[in-house]
Design a protein around this motif. Structure first.
Motif, PDB file in Angstrom:
ATOM      1  N   ASP A  58     -33.811  32.384  43.658  1.00  0.00           N
ATOM      2  CA  ASP A  58     -33.503  33.031  44.935  1.00  0.00           C
ATOM      3  C   ASP A  58     -34.744  33.772  45.416  1.00  0.00           C
ATOM      4  N   GLY A  59     -35.329  33.265  46.487  1.00  0.00           N
ATOM      5  CA  GLY A  59     -36.525  33.890  47.034  1.00  0.00           C
ATOM      6  C   GLY A  59     -36.244  34.695  48.279  1.00  0.00           C
ATOM      7  N   GLY A  60     -34.992  35.004  48.529  1.00  0.00           N
ATOM      8  CA  GLY A  60     -34.633  35.780  49.703  1.00  0.00           C
ATOM      9  C   GLY A  60     -34.287  34.924  50.907  1.00  0.00           C
ATOM     10  N   LYS A  61     -34.681  33.654  50.893  1.00  0.00           N
ATOM     11  CA  LYS A  61     -34.331  32.735  51.979  1.00  0.00           C
ATOM     12  C   LYS A  61     -33.206  31.824  51.496  1.00  0.00           C
ATOM     13  N   HIS A  78     -27.119  31.107  44.799  1.00  0.00           N
ATOM     14  CA  HIS A  78     -27.803  31.409  46.064  1.00  0.00           C
ATOM     15  C   HIS A  78     -27.988  30.149  46.916  1.00  0.00           C
TER      16      HIS A  78
END
Length: 139
Positions: free
Chosen positions: A49-52, A73
């Motif tokens: 999960d890289g925030g996007k 995610h």
């Protein structure tokens, strides 16, 4: 080429990122909710999960819709019926068949699985090829 009168099959589940050529795949004996969950577990680990949002393009197989799935995610994006050409992984499977498996004949499913594994490993070493095969015209 000879024809043996039999048919063996191997299933491969996978997802590809057409932008960077990352491929996540599993060779499996069959497809169902449990196997698909194993794939989601693997994908969640391999694509952190890289925030996007991580969008996973899917057909409408029943096991893709199970309420028991843990999506982590990953966000599912379901294709309309009868539209596999919209899924980038389908282009990669066609490339795999035509460039790595064409002319390969065996009577044994373990030999087919070994050939698939070697072919996928070779593809993994060439993300540029994966990007080229899977890119869409809208990019």
């Amino acid at each position: 080429m000879g024809y043996y009168g039999g048919h063996i099959r191997q299933n491969v589940v996978g997802a590809v990122n057409p932008r960077d050529g990352q491929l996540v795949s599993l060779i499996v004996s069959h497809n169902d909710t449990e196997v698909f969950q194993a794939f989601l577990d693997t994908m969640a680990e391999e694509v952190p999960d890289g925030g996007k949002p991580i969008w996973l393009v899917l057909d409408n197989a029943s096991w893709h819709h199970s309420k028991s799935l843990n999506w982590y995610h990953i966000k599912p994006l379901y294709l309309p019926p009868y539209s596999p050409d919209l899924n980038p992984i389908e282009r990669l499977w066609q490339h795999l068949k035509s460039h790595y498996l064409a002319g390969f004949i065996t009577k044994r499913s373990d030999e087919l699985a070994d050939k698939l594994e070697a072919s996928i490993k070779q593809l993994l070493s060439t993300p540029k090829t994966i990007r080229s095969v899977c890119r869409t015209h809208s990019e």
